[in-house]
Design a protein around this motif. Structure first.
Motif, short mmCIF file in Angstrom:
data_model
loop_
_atom_site.label_atom_id
_atom_site.label_comp_id
_atom_site.label_asym_id
_atom_site.label_seq_id
_atom_site.Cartn_x
_atom_site.Cartn_y
_atom_site.Cartn_z
N LYS A 111 -4.87 -3.99 5.92
CA LYS A 111 -4.20 -2.88 5.25
C LYS A 111 -3.10 -2.35 6.15
O LYS A 111 -3.15 -2.51 7.37
N GLU A 112 -2.10 -1.75 5.52
CA GLU A 112 -1.01 -1.10 6.26
C GLU A 112 -0.63 0.16 5.53
O GLU A 112 -0.79 0.26 4.31
N LEU A 113 -0.08 1.11 6.28
CA LEU A 113 0.40 2.36 5.70
C LEU A 113 1.81 2.63 6.22
O LEU A 113 2.04 2.58 7.42
N TRP A 114 2.73 2.87 5.30
CA TRP A 114 4.09 3.25 5.67
C TRP A 114 4.40 4.58 5.00
O TRP A 114 4.46 4.68 3.78
N LEU A 115 4.57 5.62 5.81
CA LEU A 115 5.04 6.90 5.31
C LEU A 115 6.54 6.92 5.51
O LEU A 115 7.02 7.03 6.64
N CYS A 116 7.26 6.80 4.42
CA CYS A 116 8.72 6.65 4.45
C CYS A 116 9.37 8.02 4.65
O CYS A 116 9.24 8.91 3.80
N PRO A 117 10.08 8.20 5.75
CA PRO A 117 10.68 9.50 6.06
C PRO A 117 11.66 9.96 4.99
O PRO A 117 12.51 9.20 4.54
N GLU A 118 11.49 11.20 4.59
CA GLU A 118 12.43 11.91 3.72
C GLU A 118 12.57 11.30 2.32
O GLU A 118 13.49 11.64 1.59
N ALA A 119 11.67 10.44 1.92
CA ALA A 119 11.74 9.84 0.58
C ALA A 119 10.92 10.66 -0.40
O ALA A 119 9.83 11.12 -0.09
N HIS A 128 15.56 4.15 1.93
CA HIS A 128 15.59 3.18 3.04
C HIS A 128 15.47 1.77 2.48
O HIS A 128 14.43 1.10 2.66
N PRO A 129 16.51 1.25 1.81
CA PRO A 129 16.40 -0.04 1.12
C PRO A 129 16.08 -1.23 2.03
O PRO A 129 15.26 -2.08 1.67
N ARG A 135 9.53 -4.38 4.92
CA ARG A 135 8.10 -4.10 4.95
C ARG A 135 7.36 -4.83 3.83
O ARG A 135 6.31 -5.43 4.06
N VAL A 136 7.90 -4.76 2.63
CA VAL A 136 7.23 -5.40 1.49
C VAL A 136 7.23 -6.92 1.65
O VAL A 136 6.19 -7.57 1.54
N LEU A 137 8.38 -7.50 1.94
CA LEU A 137 8.47 -8.96 2.05
C LEU A 137 7.65 -9.50 3.22
O LEU A 137 6.98 -10.53 3.09
N SER A 138 7.69 -8.82 4.37
CA SER A 138 6.92 -9.31 5.51
C SER A 138 5.41 -9.18 5.24
O SER A 138 4.63 -10.05 5.62
N PHE A 139 5.00 -8.12 4.55
CA PHE A 139 3.58 -7.97 4.18
C PHE A 139 3.15 -9.10 3.25
O PHE A 139 2.12 -9.74 3.46
N LEU A 140 3.98 -9.37 2.26
CA LEU A 140 3.67 -10.46 1.32
C LEU A 140 3.62 -11.81 2.03
O LEU A 140 2.73 -12.62 1.78
#
Length: 145
Positions: A111-119, A128-129, A135-140
């Motif tokens: 599992k991973e958690l990303w809290l995206c700043p200011e989104a 943060h495109p 993050r999504v592609l590397s996780f996949l």
């Protein structure tokens, strides 16, 4: 929700702004809106229950959720075996970030958690495109069989 209903068709989960339960979210918003004015009174409790019932049915219909513990994130996340990427905007005022944090705590590895700043809610990719895509592609890539 889909991974809990039929785990055989979902290999990897990417959850952006997930909700603990629909009831938890709506209770939070109702209390924030009217809670201080009527909390603790008999009339307030009756109004709260009625309003919650109407809102619950509408919200569950809108998000396609069947109000069942079999498919609500907080009740099933600890049973899931798929890799899960939780993502949440720190400025989300629709679904506060603590929903993702609590689900992350309950989830099994990997599992991973990303809290995206200011989104804001559903605004991670807009804010943060490049980081979102990385993050999504590397996780996949890491968890594709």
């Amino acid at each position: 929700m889909a991974a809990a209903v039929d785990p055989s068709v979902i290999d990897i989960i990417v959850a952006e702004n997930p909700v603990l339960t629909a009831a938890h979210l709506q209770d939070q918003h109702i209390i924030n809106t009217i809670g201080g004015y009527m909390s603790g009174t008999r009339a307030g409790k009756l109004i709260f229950r009625t309003f919650r019932f109407c809102c619950s049915n509408w919200l569950n219909l809108k998000i396609g959720n069947k109000p069942s513990k079999k498919a609500q994130a907080t009740h099933v996340v600890s049973k899931l075996t798929q890799p899960i990427l939780f993502m949440h905007g720190t400025y989300d005022n629709v679904v506060p970030p603590y929903h993702s944090e609590k689900l992350f705590e309950k989830a099994k590895e990997p599992k991973e958690l990303w809290l995206c700043p200011e989104a804001h809610h559903c605004g991670l990719q807009n804010k943060h495109p490049k980081e979102w895509a990385n993050r999504v592609l590397s996780f996949l890539e890491r968890h594709t069989k």
